[in-house]
Write a protein that holds these residues in place. Structure first.
Motif, mmCIF file in Angstrom:
data_model
loop_
_atom_site.group_PDB
_atom_site.id
_atom_site.type_symbol
_atom_site.label_atom_id
_atom_site.label_comp_id
_atom_site.label_asym_id
_atom_site.label_seq_id
_atom_site.Cartn_x
_atom_site.Cartn_y
_atom_site.Cartn_z
ATOM 1 N N GLU A 447 0.808 -1.217 0.000
ATOM 2 C CA GLU A 447 0.000 0.000 0.000
ATOM 3 C C GLU A 447 0.844 1.272 0.000
ATOM 4 N N SER A 473 -3.073 4.053 -3.244
ATOM 5 C CA SER A 473 -4.388 4.543 -3.668
ATOM 6 C C SER A 473 -4.314 5.948 -4.247
ATOM 7 N N ASP A 475 -4.692 8.563 -2.544
ATOM 8 C CA ASP A 475 -5.547 9.414 -1.717
ATOM 9 C C ASP A 475 -5.099 9.332 -0.264
ATOM 10 N N ASP A 477 -6.394 10.537 2.253
ATOM 11 C CA ASP A 477 -7.541 10.379 3.160
ATOM 12 C C ASP A 477 -8.085 8.957 3.161
ATOM 13 N N GLU A 478 -7.816 8.206 2.103
ATOM 14 C CA GLU A 478 -8.220 6.799 1.998
ATOM 15 C C GLU A 478 -6.999 5.980 1.589
ATOM 16 N N PRO A 479 -6.019 5.839 2.481
ATOM 17 C CA PRO A 479 -4.731 5.239 2.085
ATOM 18 C C PRO A 479 -4.753 3.729 1.919
ATOM 19 N N GLY A 480 -5.783 3.074 2.387
ATOM 20 C CA GLY A 480 -5.837 1.621 2.255
ATOM 21 C C GLY A 480 -5.025 0.879 3.294
ATOM 22 N N SER A 482 -3.501 1.559 7.656
ATOM 23 C CA SER A 482 -3.484 2.468 8.803
ATOM 24 C C SER A 482 -2.056 2.805 9.204
#
Length: 537
Positions: A447, A473, A475, A477-480, A482
């Protein structure tokens, strides 16, 4: 027998032996033979002399990788004037400093960047201003093509000496004002010879300009590709789709690219699965920082390209080492990735040492850390107008060697592996942590598309590793993944004290025009509320 080594002779040779062969594929779609390239360079030489340019004068070039850059460079050097290429990502204030520092007499600037010169025009000593599209530029500029048409092909080539300065390449200025790296005919020529040998350049190569021509003369390829009689394919920037398309359509056989460029290509390949070659096998040279093994694996096993990892600095030619050491790994074994991510062995005629604080050679145990110092015929002559900085660069730990500022280990073969810049090493609780090792580990996570690790302030440890991560990704804010997962990933793969404790997801990393991550920008932002950086990292 002694014959002077002079850089105009690279184009001379190409015109003599390959005059009717294709020399340049332009961004405009035009194609030029070496006879045509040579004539245009002659005309630029004549035009400069008509405008009062003499041997030793500085003439700047501000241009992406177009045919104009090649014509201007050779046109300048044929008159004995000093080719001074400029980084097109700089600001008007940066240009004002460089043009004044080098006392530049004339400039050719591409229409896309000329406005940044126009903004400081009244503040610089430059008197001649030429661009390739006067209609797109404000102010009084001459047209490059009109200048060539009016000039004719007759000019006076002065007598030159191989020890005279012929190029000044300015450093990026990340730790103060940019410094002008002065290089002689001899230094440029020998570096080009070394590039031809170690990069295996031949007259049937088709070279794609993904590396900026301004950057240390495009690693010497302005000279090497021209002199050997190969073909230049010009570009106006980096675009993954266009690179793959050009490789296929023009049968590109050789190119260069920083690891960030490789990551861009890998990401595009994963999403679009393009054809990666034309009729020729592809060699790719990478430098700037060590590419992760996963990237090398994709480039070689999926793209089918052959990767060469080289290393150096603007001051060193730049190229001084290569990891292309086929006798040290099996061609089809996974072990080659471990070797290819190293900066490698010294180029021919180049002496690489890794020394401690007292200038003594460190053990060849691949564990002890020291600074890389180098001697060779391709090393710079001096910094322009900065005798104190020149002296320090050649005398800091040991007399007579250029000090790179890079910290490395060295193995039993004399193959070096950069662990960090002196300013990038992280000193946490007294332990030295390599940001490069952490970055390489994080790159292995599926990721993570790109990453930069810097020291961040810590009340407990003084400083601690922090990673700026560009997620696959795209993004933040939506990194896929944590932050906790990435911290655990480093803990699972590294010694406990090396664990990354802070993660920040970002859309992109700040980079130079060559794709090198500008860690100093991240450090300055991270430490802006602190009195100083622990260990000055």
């Amino acid at each position: 027998m002694h014959k002077p080594l002079l850089v105009p002779e690279f184009l001379d040779r190409a015109r003599t032996h390959y005059g009717d062969s294709e020399a340049v594929i332009a961004t405009t779609g035009e194609r030029f033979t070496y006879d045509e390239l040579g004539e245009r360079a002659d005309r630029f030489s004549a035009a400069l002399q008509e405008r009062g340019i003499e041997k030793g004068d500085r003439v700047a070039v501000l241009d992406p990788n177009t045919h104009y850059h090649l014509e201007a460079a050779y046109g300048i050097m044929q008159t004995g004037a000093i080719h001074t290429p400029l980084n097109y990502r700089l600001t008007p204030d940066d240009f004002a400093y460089i043009l004044s520092d080098a006392d530049v007499d004339a400039i050719y600037a591409d229409y896309e960047y000329a406005e940044n010169i126009e903004a400081v025009r009244d503040d610089v000593p430059t008197e001649t201003f030429i661009t390739n599209d006067v209609d797109a530029v404000e102010g009084e500029w001459e047209s490059f093509d009109a200048v060539l048409e009016d000039a004719g092909t007759e000019y006076d080539r002065p007598e030159m000496d191989e020890d005279e300065i012929i190029t000044i390449n300015y450093t990026s200025g990340t730790t103060g004002d940019p410094k002008g790296v002065c290089r002689t005919h001899r230094g440029e020529t020998i570096h080009a010879y070394l590039t031809v040998a170690h990069q295996e350049i031949s007259d049937d190569d088709v070279y794609l300009w993904t590396l900026p021509m301004f950057h240390a003369n495009g690693w010497g390829h302005i000279f090497a590709v021209t002199g050997i009689g190969a073909t230049h394919v010009c570009t106006r920037g980096i675009d993954a789709a266009e690179i793959f398309e050009t490789v296929r359509e023009e049968h590109v056989s050789y190119m260069c690219g920083a690891p960030t460029v490789l990551n861009m290509l890998v990401d595009y390949y994963i999403e679009h699965e393009p054809e990666t070659t034309g009729d020729a096998p592809v060699r790719l040279a990478t430098a700037g920082s060590a590419p992760p093994e996963a990237t090398i694996r994709t480039v070689e096993d999926e793209f089918g390209w052959y990767l060469k990892h080289v290393y150096g600095a603007t001051e060193t030619g730049p190229l001084i080492t290569t990891s292309d050491a086929g006798r040290l790994f099996e061609a089809d074994s996974d072990d080659r990735f471990r070797i290819k991510k190293r900066q490698g062995l010294a180029f021919l005629g180049t002496e690489i040492r890794v020394v401690d604080e007292d200038g003594n050679d460190i053990p060849r145990d691949d564990e002890t850390l020291g600074e890389v110092v180098v001697r060779g015929n391709q090393i710079m002559e001096k910094y322009w107008g900065k005798p104190d900085a020149t002296e320090e660069a050649f005398t800091d730990r040991i007399e007579g060697y250029y000090h790179t500022g890079d910290l490395a280990t060295i193995d039993e073969h004399g193959m070096i592996a950069i662990q960090d810049r002196k300013k990038d090493i992280i000193i946490s609780g007294g332990e030295n942590i390599s940001s490069i090792e952490l970055e390489d580990t994080l790159f292995d996570h599926p990721e993570v598309s790109d990453v930069a690790v810097i020291p961040a302030p810590s009340e407990k440890w003084g400083e601690t590793p922090k990673a700026f991560v560009v997620p696959t990704s795209g993004d933040p804010d939506e990194p896929g993944v944590s932050e906790e997962d990435l911290v655990a990933f480093t803990r699972d793969n590294l010694a406990g004290y090396k664990t990354v404790h802070r993660i920040e997801f970002v859309a992109e990393l700040p980079t130079t025009a060559t794709g090198k991550v500008q860690k100093y920008e991240l450090r300055e932002e991270e430490w802006e509320d602190e009195d100083q950086m622990v260990g000055q990292g």
